[in-house]
Design a protein around this motif. Structure first.
Motif, short mmCIF file in Angstrom:
data_model
loop_
_atom_site.label_atom_id
_atom_site.label_comp_id
_atom_site.label_asym_id
_atom_site.label_seq_id
_atom_site.Cartn_x
_atom_site.Cartn_y
_atom_site.Cartn_z
N TYR A 67 1.00 -1.23 -0.01
CA TYR A 67 -0.01 0.06 -0.01
C TYR A 67 0.85 1.32 -0.07
CZ TYR A 67 -3.35 3.65 1.54
OH TYR A 67 -3.97 4.46 1.80
N ARG A 71 0.82 4.09 -2.87
CA ARG A 71 -0.06 5.41 -2.52
C ARG A 71 0.57 6.05 -1.45
NH1 ARG A 71 -6.03 3.23 -2.01
NH2 ARG A 71 -6.49 5.41 -1.87
N HIS A 76 -5.28 4.21 6.26
CA HIS A 76 -5.29 3.04 5.29
C HIS A 76 -6.67 2.19 5.53
CE1 HIS A 76 -4.74 -1.39 5.24
NE2 HIS A 76 -4.04 -1.23 4.03
N HIS A 77 -7.51 2.40 6.51
CA HIS A 77 -8.71 1.78 6.73
C HIS A 77 -9.37 2.27 7.95
CE1 HIS A 77 -6.12 -0.78 9.50
NE2 HIS A 77 -7.43 -0.71 10.23
N HIS A 116 -13.09 -4.85 0.19
CA HIS A 116 -12.11 -4.08 -0.59
C HIS A 116 -12.66 -2.71 -0.83
CE1 HIS A 116 -10.01 -3.25 -4.18
NE2 HIS A 116 -9.62 -4.51 -4.18
N PRO A 117 -11.52 -1.88 -0.90
CA PRO A 117 -11.77 -0.28 -1.34
C PRO A 117 -12.75 -0.08 -2.29
CG PRO A 117 -9.58 -0.68 -0.71
CD PRO A 117 -10.01 -2.05 -0.71
N LYS A 118 -12.82 -0.75 -3.34
CA LYS A 118 -13.52 -0.72 -4.52
C LYS A 118 -15.05 -0.62 -3.91
CE LYS A 118 -11.99 -4.18 -6.98
NZ LYS A 118 -11.68 -5.01 -8.13
N SER A 119 -15.43 -1.43 -2.89
CA SER A 119 -16.79 -1.63 -2.47
C SER A 119 -17.16 -0.23 -1.77
CB SER A 119 -17.07 -2.71 -1.60
OG SER A 119 -16.47 -3.82 -2.37
N ASN A 121 -16.03 3.35 -1.91
CA ASN A 121 -15.31 4.50 -2.39
C ASN A 121 -14.14 4.76 -2.11
OD1 ASN A 121 -18.55 4.73 -1.62
ND2 ASN A 121 -18.39 6.34 -3.21
N SER A 122 -13.36 3.89 -2.29
CA SER A 122 -11.82 3.71 -2.22
C SER A 122 -11.28 3.80 -0.59
CB SER A 122 -11.07 4.94 -2.84
OG SER A 122 -11.60 4.84 -4.23
N VAL A 123 -12.07 3.34 0.16
CA VAL A 123 -11.96 3.11 1.61
C VAL A 123 -11.84 1.69 2.00
CG1 VAL A 123 -11.98 3.86 3.99
CG2 VAL A 123 -12.31 5.56 2.16
#
Ligand code: ZN
Length: 132
Positions: A67, A71, A76-77, A116-119, A121-123
């Motif tokens: 990560y 980036r 991160h989460h 997954h972040p895709k799910s 909004n990227s978080v």
């Protein structure tokens, strides 16, 4: 979901990040822990009811190291406390959120799972349930 359990911040150097955050909060982390399954070392700060988790990767293959390579350091989460992690995980899967791996033991005496972040909004989403 009950509340935000903690916010996870990916750092390159946990020792120096601990020093920075100890100054920021005017207190030391209450815990440091190696999570072998994730190849990370973590530290936790308690700020009132909230927690901040700092994470450093222990190997180049660690998700945190990858990560940071991609980036850079940063948030991160976000981890949400849940009563029943299996039920909540199933609910989110039915809603179309994409799980990453299975439910497993995480840091700070928790059962955790990720989406997954895709799910979202990227978080990256973490669910965690206190282990009894
Ligand atoms: Zn976390």
């Amino acid at each position: 979901m009950n509340k935000i359990e903690h916010i996870g911040i990916a750092v390159k150097n946990l020792k120096s990040a601990n020093e920075t955050y100890s100054k920021l909060f005017n207190q030391d982390p209450y815990k440091m822990e190696v999570v072998t399954s994730e190849a990370v070392t973590t530290s936790f700060f308690q700020i009132g009811e909230s927690k901040i988790e700092l994470l450093e990767g222990n190997s180049p293959e660690s998700a945190i190291s990858k990560y940071i390579e991609k980036r850079g350091e940063g948030i991160h989460h976000i981890a949400y406390a849940v009563q029943d992690i299996e039920q909540e995980r199933d609910r989110l899967i039915k809603e179309g959120f994409q799980p990453i791996g299975e439910i497993k033991p995480g840091a700070d005496n928790k059962l955790v799972c990720f989406f997954h972040p895709k799910s979202a909004n990227s978080v990256l989403v973490e669910l965690c349930q206190e282990r009894s």
